[in-house]
Motif scaffolding. Sequence first.
Motif, PDB file in Angstrom:
ATOM      1  N   GLY A 230      45.158 -58.541  16.203  1.00  0.00           N
ATOM      2  CA  GLY A 230      44.561 -58.812  17.504  1.00  0.00           C
ATOM      3  C   GLY A 230      43.596 -57.756  17.996  1.00  0.00           C
ATOM      4  N   TYR A 231      43.411 -56.677  17.236  1.00  0.00           N
ATOM      5  CA  TYR A 231      42.475 -55.647  17.681  1.00  0.00           C
ATOM      6  C   TYR A 231      41.048 -56.196  17.652  1.00  0.00           C
ATOM      7  N   LYS A 232      40.338 -56.044  18.753  1.00  0.00           N
ATOM      8  CA  LYS A 232      38.958 -56.527  18.856  1.00  0.00           C
ATOM      9  C   LYS A 232      38.009 -55.348  18.653  1.00  0.00           C
ATOM     10  N   GLN A 233      37.267 -55.410  17.565  1.00  0.00           N
ATOM     11  CA  GLN A 233      36.332 -54.325  17.292  1.00  0.00           C
ATOM     12  C   GLN A 233      35.238 -54.274  18.359  1.00  0.00           C
ATOM     13  N   LYS A 234      34.822 -53.044  18.671  1.00  0.00           N
ATOM     14  CA  LYS A 234      33.874 -52.826  19.748  1.00  0.00           C
ATOM     15  C   LYS A 234      32.467 -52.498  19.245  1.00  0.00           C
ATOM     16  N   VAL A 235      32.369 -51.683  18.203  1.00  0.00           N
ATOM     17  CA  VAL A 235      31.043 -51.235  17.744  1.00  0.00           C
ATOM     18  C   VAL A 235      30.954 -51.274  16.218  1.00  0.00           C
ATOM     19  N   PRO A 236      31.272 -52.401  15.589  1.00  0.00           N
ATOM     20  CA  PRO A 236      31.266 -52.428  14.119  1.00  0.00           C
ATOM     21  C   PRO A 236      29.918 -52.067  13.506  1.00  0.00           C
ATOM     22  N   GLU A 237      28.839 -52.336  14.231  1.00  0.00           N
ATOM     23  CA  GLU A 237      27.511 -52.055  13.683  1.00  0.00           C
ATOM     24  C   GLU A 237      27.249 -50.557  13.511  1.00  0.00           C
ATOM     25  N   PHE A 238      28.039 -49.721  14.167  1.00  0.00           N
ATOM     26  CA  PHE A 238      27.891 -48.268  14.029  1.00  0.00           C
ATOM     27  C   PHE A 238      28.945 -47.671  13.095  1.00  0.00           C
ATOM     28  N   ASN A 239      29.706 -48.515  12.471  1.00  0.00           N
ATOM     29  CA  ASN A 239      30.818 -48.077  11.620  1.00  0.00           C
ATOM     30  C   ASN A 239      30.479 -48.395  10.161  1.00  0.00           C
ATOM     31  N   SER A 240      31.322 -47.909   9.224  1.00  0.00           N
ATOM     32  CA  SER A 240      31.068 -48.183   7.804  1.00  0.00           C
ATOM     33  C   SER A 240      32.284 -47.816   6.968  1.00  0.00           C
ATOM     34  N   ILE A 241      32.441 -48.533   5.858  1.00  0.00           N
ATOM     35  CA  ILE A 241      33.519 -48.273   4.903  1.00  0.00           C
ATOM     36  C   ILE A 241      33.017 -48.667   3.515  1.00  0.00           C
ATOM     37  N   ALA A 242      33.527 -48.003   2.474  1.00  0.00           N
ATOM     38  CA  ALA A 242      33.079 -48.276   1.110  1.00  0.00           C
ATOM     39  C   ALA A 242      34.251 -48.132   0.146  1.00  0.00           C
ATOM     40  N   PHE A 243      34.039 -48.609  -1.072  1.00  0.00           N
ATOM     41  CA  PHE A 243      35.030 -48.418  -2.131  1.00  0.00           C
ATOM     42  C   PHE A 243      34.319 -48.164  -3.444  1.00  0.00           C
ATOM     43  N   ASN A 244      35.008 -47.457  -4.338  1.00  0.00           N
ATOM     44  CA  ASN A 244      34.435 -47.059  -5.627  1.00  0.00           C
ATOM     45  C   ASN A 244      34.900 -47.967  -6.754  1.00  0.00           C
ATOM     46  N   ASN A 245      33.980 -48.234  -7.686  1.00  0.00           N
ATOM     47  CA  ASN A 245      34.295 -48.958  -8.916  1.00  0.00           C
ATOM     48  C   ASN A 245      33.811 -48.135 -10.100  1.00  0.00           C
ATOM     49  N   TYR A 246      34.645 -48.032 -11.121  1.00  0.00           N
ATOM     50  CA  TYR A 246      34.270 -47.363 -12.362  1.00  0.00           C
ATOM     51  C   TYR A 246      34.595 -48.286 -13.544  1.00  0.00           C
ATOM     52  N   LEU A 247      34.186 -47.862 -14.733  1.00  0.00           N
ATOM     53  CA  LEU A 247      34.547 -48.552 -15.974  1.00  0.00           C
ATOM     54  C   LEU A 247      34.112 -50.012 -15.980  1.00  0.00           C
ATOM     55  N   ASN A 248      32.930 -50.281 -15.449  1.00  0.00           N
ATOM     56  CA  ASN A 248      32.356 -51.634 -15.411  1.00  0.00           C
ATOM     57  C   ASN A 248      33.114 -52.585 -14.499  1.00  0.00           C
ATOM     58  N   ASN A 249      34.024 -52.079 -13.680  1.00  0.00           N
ATOM     59  CA  ASN A 249      34.625 -52.914 -12.642  1.00  0.00           C
ATOM     60  C   ASN A 249      33.553 -53.246 -11.616  1.00  0.00           C
ATOM     61  N   THR A 250      33.522 -54.483 -11.184  1.00  0.00           N
ATOM     62  CA  THR A 250      32.578 -54.897 -10.152  1.00  0.00           C
ATOM     63  C   THR A 250      33.163 -56.066  -9.370  1.00  0.00           C
ATOM     64  N   PRO A 251      32.885 -56.166  -8.087  1.00  0.00           N
ATOM     65  CA  PRO A 251      33.429 -57.284  -7.307  1.00  0.00           C
ATOM     66  C   PRO A 251      32.909 -58.631  -7.812  1.00  0.00           C
ATOM     67  N   ILE A 252      33.791 -59.610  -7.857  1.00  0.00           N
ATOM     68  CA  ILE A 252      33.426 -60.981  -8.248  1.00  0.00           C
ATOM     69  C   ILE A 252      33.340 -61.796  -6.959  1.00  0.00           C
ATOM     70  N   ARG A 253      32.146 -62.035  -6.507  1.00  0.00           N
ATOM     71  CA  ARG A 253      31.948 -62.606  -5.171  1.00  0.00           C
ATOM     72  C   ARG A 253      32.606 -63.973  -4.976  1.00  0.00           C
ATOM     73  N   PRO A 254      32.558 -64.906  -5.951  1.00  0.00           N
ATOM     74  CA  PRO A 254      33.209 -66.206  -5.725  1.00  0.00           C
ATOM     75  C   PRO A 254      34.716 -66.085  -5.483  1.00  0.00           C
ATOM     76  N   ASP A 255      35.395 -65.184  -6.207  1.00  0.00           N
ATOM     77  CA  ASP A 255      36.831 -64.995  -5.980  1.00  0.00           C
ATOM     78  C   ASP A 255      37.094 -64.426  -4.591  1.00  0.00           C
ATOM     79  N   ILE A 256      36.278 -63.460  -4.180  1.00  0.00           N
ATOM     80  CA  ILE A 256      36.443 -62.842  -2.865  1.00  0.00           C
ATOM     81  C   ILE A 256      36.231 -63.885  -1.768  1.00  0.00           C
ATOM     82  N   PHE A 257      35.263 -64.760  -1.966  1.00  0.00           N
ATOM     83  CA  PHE A 257      34.988 -65.828  -0.998  1.00  0.00           C
ATOM     84  C   PHE A 257      36.207 -66.736  -0.838  1.00  0.00           C
TER      85      PHE A 257
END
Length: 614
Positions: A230-257
């Motif tokens: 239920g937390y309502k974000q206030k300023v997401p446009e000023f925020n950021s987060i990331a994650f690392n991939n190694y060894l040819n790991n890469t996000p598979i967009r259709p699965d994430i969708f």
Amino acid sequence: MLYLSSLLSVAIAAQAAVATPIKARTAYEIKEIHEVPRKWSSQGRAPSDHMLHMQIGLKQGKFDELERHLYEVSDPDHPRYGQYLAVEDIHDLVAPSEESLDLVHEWLLTNGVDKFNYSPAKDWINIYIDVESAERLLDTEYSVYEHEDGSQLVRTSEWSLPKHLHDLIDTIQPTNSFMRTKPKSADWIQFGDKWTPPGYKPPSNETIAKVCNIASVTLECFNTLYGTLGYKQKVPEFNSIAFNNYLNNTPIRPDIFEFLKLYNPAAAPEAFTFKSVEIAGGPAAQFTPLTPFEAANGASEEAVLDAETILGMTFPIPVTSYSTGGSPPFVVDINTPTDTNEPYLTWATYISGQKTIPHVISSSYGDDEQTVPKSYAERVCREFAQIGARGTTLFVSSGDDGAGAADASGCVSNIDNSTIFLPAFPASCPYVTTVGAVQEFEPQVAAFREPGLGLDGKNHSSYYASGSGFSNYFPRPNFQDVVVPAYVKALDGKHKGLYNPNGRAYPDVSAQGLYFAFFWNGTLSDISGTSASCPLMSSVAALVNDALIASGKPTLGFLNPWLYSKGYKGFTDITGGNTTSCGTDGFPVTKGWDPVTGFGTPDFPEILSLLDCR
């Protein structure tokens, strides 16, 4: 591509070498020896034309000063708290002396190395060199080493430098590092094939019981447990987060969708639009499903898990996926062993050249600390200190093997073959916040799973215990001086000789890490490991940053000084769970901090209260 500050031509290098008087060349002496890990064996000399991306770490000019800045801007009781350093300030502090650069240039040129490039601070020199030339440069011999699982690396057990360069160069890789950066995920399991913790009791709290199922733990359960629901974000446009991939790991967009459609429909379109940054030839986030070959090899499970967890928990905060590849590229054939560069360095070098970087970064990879030469571990850890000084919180997984492995046969010292606990790296680095794993709900307990039978009567689950330990490389940092000695004293000699009681202890915190609901290869399934708990904890931190930014306060930055001084009050203490490992009953989970669950799991409303940003 890997972005580096400049390419140094022969003419420029020669001019630099002549600009100051050059000391007479000194005799070579061994710079470093590192025992070959016991799971690796030599297969003979490396091909002379095999290419290496060699990274030369020059002694940094003022790292002690940078460390002072890091702790001051990260200490909530210091007047400079939250006054993070700009990238230019970082570069000024770690840049090597001009004399060091001149002497190293002269050595390279004398050995026929006339093309090289710098990291942005010039504290790393990158060269591309064949094995024959590398052997001449370092007075060593490279061999092909094979791991017991069949993977191979081109490495050497020792290397040398001219004596006058010993104090100017900290480390050179790839030489004697046998670390294989691998995901910290225990396994992927189809629905219905899961092991159930002995004695597990469903939660009696009706709210938790309604949304938390041990067979498949979902975003709604996480949000309920940790108070972010239920937390309502206030300023997401000023925020950021990331994650690392190694060894040819890469996000598979259709699965994430497909995952987001089920568990956070508003975020689903973001599966195809979140930012993908490719470094050193790393693969871009994939718009097509896995091929049969990729699926058969478990491709990109880690990257998909990270993306699903972070997007599901933090949308609409902007998310970045970093995919770091190996370089230089080459074709693998029967005469060419597989090889990787040192990906942490490649990624950190890229990050150090960026004007702005995400506020939170999650990294779920690591290996046994003893597979990494101490000099290399120290320099990589210093790269992480630079990231923290810029105001970024870097979370890493504690590992999935408890204190080292399931039984004593897997917990053996490289030095004397004695039985010891095996700390993990980079979990053992003092400049990161290390995340362990818990399971169950009321109460949560340390994550642990022994092999068990699925509903079809087949053995489907492997050993899994939340990573725990004390570093053999890094001394205990000051921020741990209150809780860690007290824990060690309470052990009353238990496990004496198996661990270093004066080392940096980990983890610092924990989060859920068993049977995450997970959509991969077109199938809804589950996955476990600190690979799951790390992006989950990172997501909660990103939501905290939203509240901080909206209140006009600095983001969390390097978390540990605040965490150990007062932030621990915003975490739910974990006091139970199995930690059996290395043929022992492992480190006990106790009241307060312990080296299995740290300070426990986040209580989002309480953290906001402590930070005065509700």
